[in-house]
Design an enzyme around this catalytic site. Structure first.
Site, PDB file in Angstrom:
ATOM      1  N   HIS A 228      -7.097 -14.618   5.707  1.00 53.57           N
ATOM      2  CA  HIS A 228      -6.499 -13.661   4.761  1.00 53.57           C
ATOM      3  C   HIS A 228      -7.545 -13.301   3.703  1.00 53.57           C
ATOM      4  CE1 HIS A 228      -3.973 -12.001   1.610  1.00 53.57           C
ATOM      5  NE2 HIS A 228      -3.052 -11.801   2.530  1.00 53.57           N
TER       6      HIS A 228
ATOM      7  N   GLU B 297      -5.354  -5.499   7.406  1.00 51.87           N
ATOM      8  CA  GLU B 297      -4.910  -5.457   6.016  1.00 51.87           C
ATOM      9  C   GLU B 297      -5.995  -4.832   5.132  1.00 51.87           C
ATOM     10  OE1 GLU B 297      -1.596  -8.253   4.954  1.00 51.87           O
ATOM     11  OE2 GLU B 297      -3.388  -9.459   4.824  1.00 51.87           O
TER      12      GLU B 297
HETATM   13  P1  PGA Z   1       1.554  -7.314  -0.199  1.00 47.64           P
HETATM   14  O1  PGA Z   1       0.718  -8.512   0.471  1.00 47.64           O
HETATM   15  O2  PGA Z   1       2.712  -7.021   0.715  1.00 47.64           O
HETATM   16  O3  PGA Z   1       1.990  -7.869  -1.526  1.00 47.64           O
HETATM   17  O4  PGA Z   1       0.634  -6.171  -0.323  1.00 47.64           O
HETATM   18  C1  PGA Z   1       0.388  -8.471   1.837  1.00 47.64           C
HETATM   19  C2  PGA Z   1      -0.506  -9.625   2.172  1.00 47.64           C
HETATM   20  O5  PGA Z   1      -1.294 -10.057   1.322  1.00 47.64           O
HETATM   21  O6  PGA Z   1      -0.445 -10.173   3.286  1.00 47.64           O
END
Ligand code: PGA
Length: 231
Positions: free
Chosen positions: A101, A158
């Site tokens: 992540h 992401e």
């Molecule tokens: P968020 O986080 O939905 O608050 O943007 C997503 C993540 O960090 O996996």
């Protein structure tokens, strides 16, 4: 299969987690009873894993919910003080682990090789890794992972600018990157994450295999609403 992953990050005490689970089961029961082809993956902080595991033992038969962790040691069981190995989680029913992540990369300085080692640990111990990537380094991350392990990963795309910012990336921009991810990893399953809300989740359904949700997973009512928009 559509995946909806709740990444609760470092939020919630044990008591908060119990409350979340009890609210989530009563709110989502009727919705999920009829839902086909959806898997909800709850990823709590490590200290809350046993709480979710116990709850799941009672609810797994009537809810399509699985347990995931937010991280895993890149090392096997052994003398690695402070690390939680896949072996430590054995018997708790942990099916998935988020690895790489962006918050782990940023605050804990994880590199592509660390993430690749975590992928190996997951796969050697019967867990499916969910590898988080942004577009700038998705090829470099894929290159670091053993060729035979690549297609066994789920991949979460992401974009850094979208995480926790309230600025989700428009679907038209996500679509070509999902194709790039599929090419780089050879993985069929690509998930989008970054400011996913009940209002925007449905737009991602045609071009991804699900969503990774941070902020809007914290309140079980909002999270249930989000699932409802995807079904
Ligand atoms: P968020 O986080 O939905 O608050 O943007 C997503 C993540 O960090 O996996």
């Amino acid at each position: 299969m559509k995946y909806v992953i709740a990444n609760l990050k470092s939020n919630k005490s044990n008591q908060d987690m119990e409350k979340w689970l009890s609210e989530f089961s009563s709110l989502s029961q009727s919705l999920l009873k009829t839902a086909a082809g959806i898997e909800i993956i709850i990823c709590p902080a490590l200290s809350l894993v046993t709480t979710v595991a116990k709850w799941l033992a009672d609810h797994r038969s009537n809810l399509p919910v699985s347990l995931g962790v937010q991280d895993i040691s890149p090392y096997p069981a052994g003398a690695y003080t402070g690390a939680v190995s896949a072996r430590n989680l054995d018997g708790l029913g942990v099916k998935y682990a988020l690895v790489g992540h962006s918050e782990r990369r940023h605050y804990f300085h994880e590199n592509h090789q660390d993430v690749a080692n975590k992928v190996s640990q997951c796969l050697e111990n019967g867990m499916t890794p969910i590898v988080c990537v942004d577009v700038d380094y998705l090829q470099a991350q894929a290159n670091a992972i053993k060729a035979e392990e690549l297609a066994r990963c789920l991949v979460a795309y992401e974009p850094l600018t979208a995480i926790g910012s309230g600025e989700n990336q428009p679907v038209a921009e996500v679509e070509p990157i999902v194709k790039q991810v599929r090419q780089a990893f050879g993985s069929e399953t690509v998930i989008y994450g970054g400011s996913v809300t009940p209002a925007n989740v449905a737009a991602y359904a045609p071009v991804t295999d699900g969503v990774l949700v941070g902020t809007d997973s914290l309140d079980p009512a909002v999270f249930t609403q989000l699932i409802a928009h995807l079904i």
